[in-house]
Design a protein around this motif. Sequence first.
Motif, PDB file in Angstrom:
ATOM      1  N   LEU A  51     -34.128  30.259 -26.067  1.00 30.82           N
ATOM      2  CA  LEU A  51     -35.540  30.497 -26.000  1.00 30.82           C
ATOM      3  C   LEU A  51     -35.815  31.482 -25.408  1.00 30.82           C
ATOM      4  N   PRO A  52     -37.182  32.298 -25.661  1.00 24.06           N
ATOM      5  CA  PRO A  52     -37.536  34.241 -25.254  1.00 24.06           C
ATOM      6  C   PRO A  52     -36.750  33.839 -23.593  1.00 24.06           C
ATOM      7  N   LEU A  53     -36.327  34.947 -23.218  1.00 26.99           N
ATOM      8  CA  LEU A  53     -35.412  35.660 -21.488  1.00 26.99           C
ATOM      9  C   LEU A  53     -35.996  34.823 -21.029  1.00 26.99           C
ATOM     10  N   GLU A  54     -37.685  35.046 -20.641  1.00 30.13           N
ATOM     11  CA  GLU A  54     -37.801  35.015 -18.664  1.00 30.13           C
ATOM     12  C   GLU A  54     -38.650  33.186 -19.382  1.00 30.13           C
ATOM     13  N   GLN A  55     -39.074  32.904 -20.780  1.00 30.05           N
ATOM     14  CA  GLN A  55     -38.750  31.520 -20.661  1.00 30.05           C
ATOM     15  C   GLN A  55     -37.852  30.298 -20.375  1.00 30.05           C
ATOM     16  N   GLY A  56     -36.942  31.303 -21.564  1.00 26.25           N
ATOM     17  CA  GLY A  56     -35.251  30.434 -20.796  1.00 26.25           C
ATOM     18  C   GLY A  56     -35.205  30.468 -19.565  1.00 26.25           C
ATOM     19  N   MET A  57     -35.576  31.361 -18.627  1.00 26.97           N
ATOM     20  CA  MET A  57     -35.030  31.861 -17.489  1.00 26.97           C
ATOM     21  C   MET A  57     -36.382  30.561 -16.347  1.00 26.97           C
ATOM     22  N   ASP A  58     -37.137  30.687 -16.560  1.00 26.43           N
ATOM     23  CA  ASP A  58     -37.681  28.988 -15.748  1.00 26.43           C
ATOM     24  C   ASP A  58     -37.616  28.405 -15.573  1.00 26.43           C
ATOM     25  N   VAL A  59     -37.123  27.823 -17.134  1.00 25.38           N
ATOM     26  CA  VAL A  59     -36.631  26.425 -17.047  1.00 25.38           C
ATOM     27  C   VAL A  59     -34.899  26.544 -16.970  1.00 25.38           C
ATOM     28  N   SER A  60     -34.197  27.041 -16.405  1.00 21.53           N
ATOM     29  CA  SER A  60     -32.731  26.426 -15.959  1.00 21.53           C
ATOM     30  C   SER A  60     -32.460  26.899 -14.794  1.00 21.53           C
ATOM     31  N   ASP A  61     -31.737  25.645 -13.931  1.00 23.47           N
ATOM     32  CA  ASP A  61     -31.169  25.972 -12.610  1.00 23.47           C
ATOM     33  C   ASP A  61     -30.030  26.877 -12.396  1.00 23.47           C
ATOM     34  N   VAL A  62     -29.261  27.007 -13.610  1.00 27.14           N
ATOM     35  CA  VAL A  62     -28.360  28.361 -13.280  1.00 27.14           C
ATOM     36  C   VAL A  62     -28.401  29.029 -14.962  1.00 27.14           C
ATOM     37  N   LEU A  63     -28.352  30.256 -14.132  1.00 24.72           N
ATOM     38  CA  LEU A  63     -28.262  31.165 -15.192  1.00 24.72           C
ATOM     39  C   LEU A  63     -26.847  32.028 -15.742  1.00 24.72           C
ATOM     40  N   VAL A  64     -26.542  31.984 -16.726  1.00 28.31           N
ATOM     41  CA  VAL A  64     -24.828  32.790 -16.848  1.00 28.31           C
ATOM     42  C   VAL A  64     -25.864  33.911 -17.840  1.00 28.31           C
ATOM     43  N   LEU A  80     -33.417  39.538 -11.016  1.00 29.39           N
ATOM     44  CA  LEU A  80     -33.810  39.362  -9.351  1.00 29.39           C
ATOM     45  C   LEU A  80     -35.169  39.234  -9.750  1.00 29.39           C
ATOM     46  N   ASP A  81     -35.949  39.637 -10.374  1.00 29.44           N
ATOM     47  CA  ASP A  81     -37.450  40.200  -9.666  1.00 29.44           C
ATOM     48  C   ASP A  81     -37.797  38.792  -9.828  1.00 29.44           C
ATOM     49  N   ARG A  82     -37.588  38.452 -11.004  1.00 28.94           N
ATOM     50  CA  ARG A  82     -38.677  36.502 -11.318  1.00 28.94           C
ATOM     51  C   ARG A  82     -37.468  35.488 -10.966  1.00 28.94           C
ATOM     52  N   ILE A  83     -36.162  35.964 -10.421  1.00 26.41           N
ATOM     53  CA  ILE A  83     -35.312  34.274  -9.884  1.00 26.41           C
ATOM     54  C   ILE A  83     -36.007  33.949  -8.560  1.00 26.41           C
ATOM     55  N   ARG A  84     -36.776  32.289  -8.926  1.00 29.53           N
ATOM     56  CA  ARG A  84     -36.904  31.276  -7.977  1.00 29.53           C
ATOM     57  C   ARG A  84     -35.930  31.299  -6.415  1.00 29.53           C
ATOM     58  N   PRO A  85     -35.718  30.414  -5.164  1.00 31.47           N
ATOM     59  CA  PRO A  85     -34.924  30.254  -4.373  1.00 31.47           C
ATOM     60  C   PRO A  85     -34.216  29.363  -4.760  1.00 31.47           C
ATOM     61  N   ASP A  86     -34.114  27.966  -5.698  1.00 26.43           N
ATOM     62  CA  ASP A  86     -33.806  26.568  -5.923  1.00 26.43           C
ATOM     63  C   ASP A  86     -32.652  27.379  -7.352  1.00 26.43           C
ATOM     64  N   GLN A  87     -33.277  28.638  -7.893  1.00 32.68           N
ATOM     65  CA  GLN A  87     -32.347  28.843  -8.894  1.00 32.68           C
ATOM     66  C   GLN A  87     -30.465  29.605  -8.598  1.00 32.68           C
ATOM     67  N   THR A  88     -29.694  30.188  -9.358  1.00 29.40           N
ATOM     68  CA  THR A  88     -28.183  30.869  -9.133  1.00 29.40           C
ATOM     69  C   THR A  88     -28.091  31.839  -9.747  1.00 29.40           C
ATOM     70  N   LEU A  89     -27.880  32.900 -10.196  1.00 29.81           N
ATOM     71  CA  LEU A  89     -28.155  33.553 -11.252  1.00 29.81           C
ATOM     72  C   LEU A  89     -25.858  33.928 -11.082  1.00 29.81           C
ATOM     73  N   ILE A  90     -25.396  33.981 -12.368  1.00 28.93           N
ATOM     74  CA  ILE A  90     -24.018  34.221 -11.836  1.00 28.93           C
ATOM     75  C   ILE A  90     -23.660  35.296 -13.478  1.00 28.93           C
ATOM     76  N   ASP A  91     -22.899  36.453 -13.114  1.00 27.22           N
ATOM     77  CA  ASP A  91     -22.543  37.116 -14.420  1.00 27.22           C
ATOM     78  C   ASP A  91     -21.719  37.145 -14.729  1.00 27.22           C
ATOM     79  N   VAL A  92     -20.824  37.173 -15.905  1.00 29.28           N
ATOM     80  CA  VAL A  92     -19.610  37.257 -16.080  1.00 29.28           C
ATOM     81  C   VAL A  92     -18.840  38.425 -16.303  1.00 29.28           C
ATOM     82  N   GLY A  93     -19.375  39.892 -15.772  1.00 27.18           N
ATOM     83  CA  GLY A  93     -18.591  41.113 -16.602  1.00 27.18           C
ATOM     84  C   GLY A  93     -17.524  41.804 -15.725  1.00 27.18           C
ATOM     85  N   SER A  94     -16.779  42.695 -16.561  1.00 24.66           N
ATOM     86  CA  SER A  94     -15.328  43.113 -16.640  1.00 24.66           C
ATOM     87  C   SER A  94     -15.395  45.014 -15.695  1.00 24.66           C
TER      88      SER A  94
END
Lengths: 280, 280
Positions: A51-64, A80-94
């Motif tokens: 999905l395009p970024l914003e659409q995919g983001m909106d339907v996800s419970d967790v974002l990696v 982070l500007d777009r995230i909802r309080p029921d969502q979690t964002l995780i990165d995997v960066g080095s």
Amino acid sequence: MVVGIIGIGLIGGSLAISLKESGLATRVIGMDASQLNLDKAVRRRLIDEDLPLEQGMDVSDVLVLATPMDAMLNLLPRLLDRIRPDQTLIDVGSTKESLLDLVKDHPRRGRFVACHPMAGTEFSGPEAAVPDLFTGKTCVIVDAQDSDPDAVDMAKRVFSSAGMTFTHLDRCAHDLHCAYVSHISHIASFALALTVLEKEKDEQRIFELASSGFGSTVRLAKSSADMWVPIFRQNRDHVLDVLDEHIEQLARFRTQLIKRDYDGFYERIQRANQIEKILK
Amino acid sequence: MVVGIIGIGLIGGSLAISLKESGLATRVIGMDASQLNLDKAVRRRLIDEDLPLEQGMDVSDVLVLATPMDAMLNLLPRLLDRIRPDQTLIDVGSTKESLLDLVKDHPRRGRFVACHPMAGTEFSGPEAAVPDLFTGKTCVIVDAQDSDPDAVDMAKRVFSSAGMTFTHLDRCAHDLHCAYVSHISHIASFALALTVLEKEKDEQRIFELASSGFGSTVRLAKSSADMWVPIFRQNRDHVLDVLDEHIEQLARFRTQLIKRDYDGFYERIQRANQIEKILK
């Protein structure tokens, strides 16, 4: 639950496999700047759909967030500007200092959990994704105190279901220790490959004479410049520090050879052997 | 036929396994300065029996000299003094110039075939011997024109039965190419281990954060000083030459980081990636 993976390469793709296999993810959405990568990921069944970024983001419970580091710096504030309080964002960066400095005052900082799963291979892209990449490895959770407790719990569920255990570090300590233990081995390996390519003009000889020992030492030299240059850029000072030490250690071997100090050489090899105790 | 193996460690022991499995050796005699090694080799069934050097030599059709390099320099002339025209002596050493210079005028030089099977692991001793160590790898035959043709044929039968293919080099070219492709990776790995042990005082952190990439690059740092110091001593000039190049390659990465020349860094990583084409 629905997991959205932004950047569907080696790490994002392997995590997608693990999350589907463990049953934690009922649906995996792929988002990526490259449509080619998304097509490959769909064909390899790493993701259920793209999905395009914003659409995919909106339907996800967790974002990696699993892009190269430079793209993360660009994407993280927007996510982070777009995230909802029921969502979690995780990165995997080095690397973590620049990334976490960037969002330290963001009103939704709490929804973000900075993670570094210590796993990988020298390959990249969705074709490099493999099952069990994370099994038995350590995931570092960085500056956990700045994340909402439920977001940290969610991040732990994600990486636990991929078979990982956890350790905690603050962002400075993380970048320092990763320079020492991970980033320097990549530079050493790139430099070794360049050394051999420079000295050994006869490629057939390399092919014939390279034993598995050489192959092992130079394995990381196959790693992607797109992934590694942003890491070295963001962790420049720590990497320079450990690179200086590494050059110094090699220069000492050089001096010992010049002076024919073979007893000293022997003693330093024995000291190097101690790495065995730490690496199991 | 009876094969006598002098020095029953990783290479001698693994060869013993292969020669018995292929049926080429009906009996394998072990000779070793260490009775402890011989006892282990008998217990692991690497050898059928152990004998004192001269006795074991006299009953063997083929002798394989598989000690560290410094012991080879000591043993080779003595073995040639005693060898019969119906016997073949093969070494498996990692450097050849000093060894072959030493015996170049020996009246029985023709019974000796200088070989270097390009295979090994970071472990040593009879407990490190494994089946299939040599399968699919290259064996370098060095200065074959100085060996009797039937002795060369016998050496080829031995390593063929262990699954090896062959290439030919003269002794100078051998030592040069081995410095480039094999010896430098060991120094790089020893130096990397020392770097990490020096910078990372917290051993638990190394244990937690070391990914498989670090483990791979540093694997050779577990290699034995007893084996490697004699190799570096005998191949000192070539090793110094390639070590200078390696330090120079690392220094260039250092300069690029200092100057923040990330485009140059990127370009050099891409060049290092070319090692992939050569290593399959």
